[in-house]
Write a protein that holds these residues in place. Structure first.
Motif, PDB file in Angstrom:
ATOM      1  N   GLU A  69       0.810  -1.212   0.000  1.00 51.55           N
ATOM      2  CA  GLU A  69       0.000   0.000   0.000  1.00 51.55           C
ATOM      3  C   GLU A  69       0.852   1.275   0.000  1.00 51.55           C
ATOM      4  O   GLU A  69       0.345   2.384  -0.257  1.00 51.55           O
ATOM      5  CB  GLU A  69      -0.949   0.012   1.201  1.00 51.55           C
ATOM      6  N   SER A  70       2.155   1.145   0.283  1.00 49.47           N
ATOM      7  CA  SER A  70       3.018   2.328   0.323  1.00 49.47           C
ATOM      8  C   SER A  70       3.677   2.620  -1.020  1.00 49.47           C
ATOM      9  O   SER A  70       4.402   3.605  -1.153  1.00 49.47           O
ATOM     10  CB  SER A  70       4.117   2.143   1.381  1.00 49.47           C
ATOM     11  N   LEU A  71       3.441   1.783  -2.035  1.00 47.59           N
ATOM     12  CA  LEU A  71       4.143   1.920  -3.307  1.00 47.59           C
ATOM     13  C   LEU A  71       3.516   3.000  -4.194  1.00 47.59           C
ATOM     14  O   LEU A  71       2.292   3.135  -4.266  1.00 47.59           O
ATOM     15  CB  LEU A  71       4.139   0.588  -4.059  1.00 47.59           C
ATOM     16  N   ILE A  72       4.380   3.760  -4.867  1.00 50.17           N
ATOM     17  CA  ILE A  72       3.964   4.742  -5.864  1.00 50.17           C
ATOM     18  C   ILE A  72       4.256   4.152  -7.233  1.00 50.17           C
ATOM     19  O   ILE A  72       5.409   3.864  -7.569  1.00 50.17           O
ATOM     20  CB  ILE A  72       4.743   6.063  -5.701  1.00 50.17           C
ATOM     21  N   SER A  73       3.229   3.932  -8.037  1.00 47.90           N
ATOM     22  CA  SER A  73       3.411   3.302  -9.344  1.00 47.90           C
ATOM     23  C   SER A  73       4.205   4.208 -10.279  1.00 47.90           C
ATOM     24  O   SER A  73       4.029   5.433 -10.283  1.00 47.90           O
ATOM     25  CB  SER A  73       2.051   2.990  -9.975  1.00 47.90           C
ATOM     26  N   LEU A  74       5.078   3.593 -11.054  1.00 44.55           N
ATOM     27  CA  LEU A  74       5.836   4.314 -12.073  1.00 44.55           C
ATOM     28  C   LEU A  74       5.140   4.140 -13.418  1.00 44.55           C
ATOM     29  O   LEU A  74       4.931   3.012 -13.882  1.00 44.55           O
ATOM     30  CB  LEU A  74       7.271   3.770 -12.150  1.00 44.55           C
ATOM     31  N   ASN A  75       4.794   5.247 -14.031  1.00 46.28           N
ATOM     32  CA  ASN A  75       4.142   5.215 -15.335  1.00 46.28           C
ATOM     33  C   ASN A  75       5.212   5.205 -16.413  1.00 46.28           C
ATOM     34  O   ASN A  75       5.979   6.156 -16.554  1.00 46.28           O
ATOM     35  CB  ASN A  75       3.237   6.444 -15.504  1.00 46.28           C
ATOM     36  N   THR A  76       5.285   4.119 -17.154  1.00 46.52           N
ATOM     37  CA  THR A  76       6.341   3.987 -18.154  1.00 46.52           C
ATOM     38  C   THR A  76       5.828   3.179 -19.340  1.00 46.52           C
ATOM     39  O   THR A  76       4.952   2.334 -19.198  1.00 46.52           O
ATOM     40  CB  THR A  76       7.571   3.286 -17.547  1.00 46.52           C
TER      41      THR A  76
END
Length: 437
Positions: A69-76
């Motif tokens: 729940e602490s992860l920030i998704s990387l848009n790539t």
């Protein structure tokens, strides 16, 4: 080398730009190496975000798994085997990535040649010497040629080759804020060490204070009396150090004050000094520079859940502060910052941390970086996979030599010069990984 000589040195500051037409380059570029001493566990920097992939990750990582729940998704748009994110204490890194100011280079490490697990098990693979050793693997990263007996590093060899760069300046191309290092050691060209406060002056020999005039005169007379070769070499080193320190500190006095701020810790103090040196580049007549900054504490055999998030937050905040300052100086497109660390760490937990591994992920930051992308192959995060050397030590799929050579090409080296600096680069399929514009 008394007051007269130092007067000439001070006067030289006004003449540093008179030989600009002799310069090889008509632009300015700098590399900043941030070395993470101890071996960074980069598998807790890039973490799978989707439930099934995260589940496999958490089984292997056990008590070290970053909460999903602490992860920030990387848009790539990079082609990846699984979606990735970074922990929320690396929010500045996610922002830099999404603003195309930062790229990830996946699963990098020292290699003699591309190898696979079958070749390693059959003992037909050519492996780098002394795998998993701190000192040796650090040296392989900094040398980029898998030769543990050599003394020079790849930035030092660049300085040796670019003898026509910065001809009007006495300041070496390589500047370290972390003491002596192999990376910046050359065969003919020296590196130069400064601190977060600038160049160290010889207190009693500082010519900026007239009360030192007599002391300087006596000192110079004494060292001039020694006619032995060793004494002469000592005199040359001392005089060069005095001269360079004066030139640098006078150059730093002339720079404008930044509105960008840095946090109050040693790492950011050193990054701040790097930006000051870059700000003084025209005064110092520098067109190519390589800076070395170290950040220790990454040997997380124990207390990793406490120490590693703090280190990653410090690294992330420091790089963000550096980026803002370089943007303010108008040189963000001209400066590239990159991380190195002697190895990645094991996927498996030892109960309180991780042990020495092999391949790991690195970051490259700057306006010239083809940011917002991940370069190279992401490994399987399952134990005993084809990527697992054993005990969760990941086999690199990109050579540290390829990584460094890509930076050197952007720095301005010709193909022939790159082949001289990186003598084994031809063993790999790509000489340029494509992460630089």
């Amino acid at each position: 080398m008394g007051a007269t000589t130092f007067g000439a040195t001070a006067g030289q500051m006004k003449l540093l730009n008179t030989f600009a037409q002799q310069q090889r380059f008509d632009d300015y570029k700098a590399l900043i190496c941030v070395f993470l001493y101890g071996g960074n566990d980069s598998y807790n920097m890039l973490v799978p975000t989707e439930s099934s992939d995260y589940g496999r990750y958490s089984v292997v990582r056990q008590n070290l798994a970053v909460p999903q729940e602490s992860l920030i998704s990387l848009n790539t748009t990079s082609s990846l085997p699984y979606s990735l994110g970074v922990p929320d204490y690396m929010t500045p890194i996610a922002d830099l990535f999404h603003n195309q100011q930062l790229a990830w280079i996946n699963n990098v490490g020292p290699l003699e040649a591309r190898v696979n697990k079958s070749e390693i098990k059959a003992k037909t693979a050519s492996l780098p010497p002394q795998l998993f050793s701190h000192n040796d693997q650090q040296k392989l990263w900094e040398r980029a040629d898998n030769n543990l007996t050599g003394l020079s590093g790849w930035a030092g060899r660049i300085a040796d080759l670019l003898s026509d760069v910065n001809p009007a300046s006495p300041i070496p191309l390589n500047i370290s804020l972390a003491g002596n290092n192999v990376l910046q050691t050359g065969e003919t060209k020296p590196s130069y060490g400064i601190t977060a406060d600038g160049a160290d002056m010889f207190g009693g020999l500082d010519p900026r204070h007239n009360w030192n005039d007599k002391r300087i005169a006596v000192f110079d007379q004494l060292i001039a009396m020694d006619k032995h070769k060793i004494g002469g070499a000592y005199r040359d080193i001392v005089n060069r150090a005095r001269s360079n320190a004066l030139v640098i500190n006078q150059g730093l006095e002339s720079i404008p004050r930044l509105t960008s701020t840095f946090n109050d810790n040693r790492f950011e103090d050193e990054l701040h000094m790097v930006t000051k040196m870059i700000s003084a580049r025209e005064t110092l007549s520098m067109q190519r520079q390589v800076f070395f900054v170290g950040l220790g504490g990454w040997d997380t055999h124990d207390r990793q859940n406490d120490a590693h998030p703090e280190l990653l937050a410090q690294l992330s905040n420091g790089l963000n502060s550096l980026n803002k300052a370089l943007v303010e100086l108008g040189v963000n497109d001209n400066v590239t910052t990159f991380t190195m660390s002697e190895f990645g760490r094991t996927l498996t937990s030892n109960g309180d941390g991780t042990d020495h591994g092999w391949g790991g992920h690195q970051m490259v930051m700057g306006g010239a970086v083809n940011g917002g992308q991940l370069y190279g192959q992401m490994p399987s995060l399952e134990l005993n996979s084809e990527d697992d050397y054993g005990d969760g030590r990941i086999i690199p799929t990109t050579a540290s030599e390829q990584y460094s050579a890509t930076l050197a090409k952007w720095f301005g080296l010709s193909d022939a010069e790159i082949a001289m600096v990186f003598p084994h680069l031809s063993r790999f399929d790509l000489a340029d990984l494509g992460f630089m514009g």
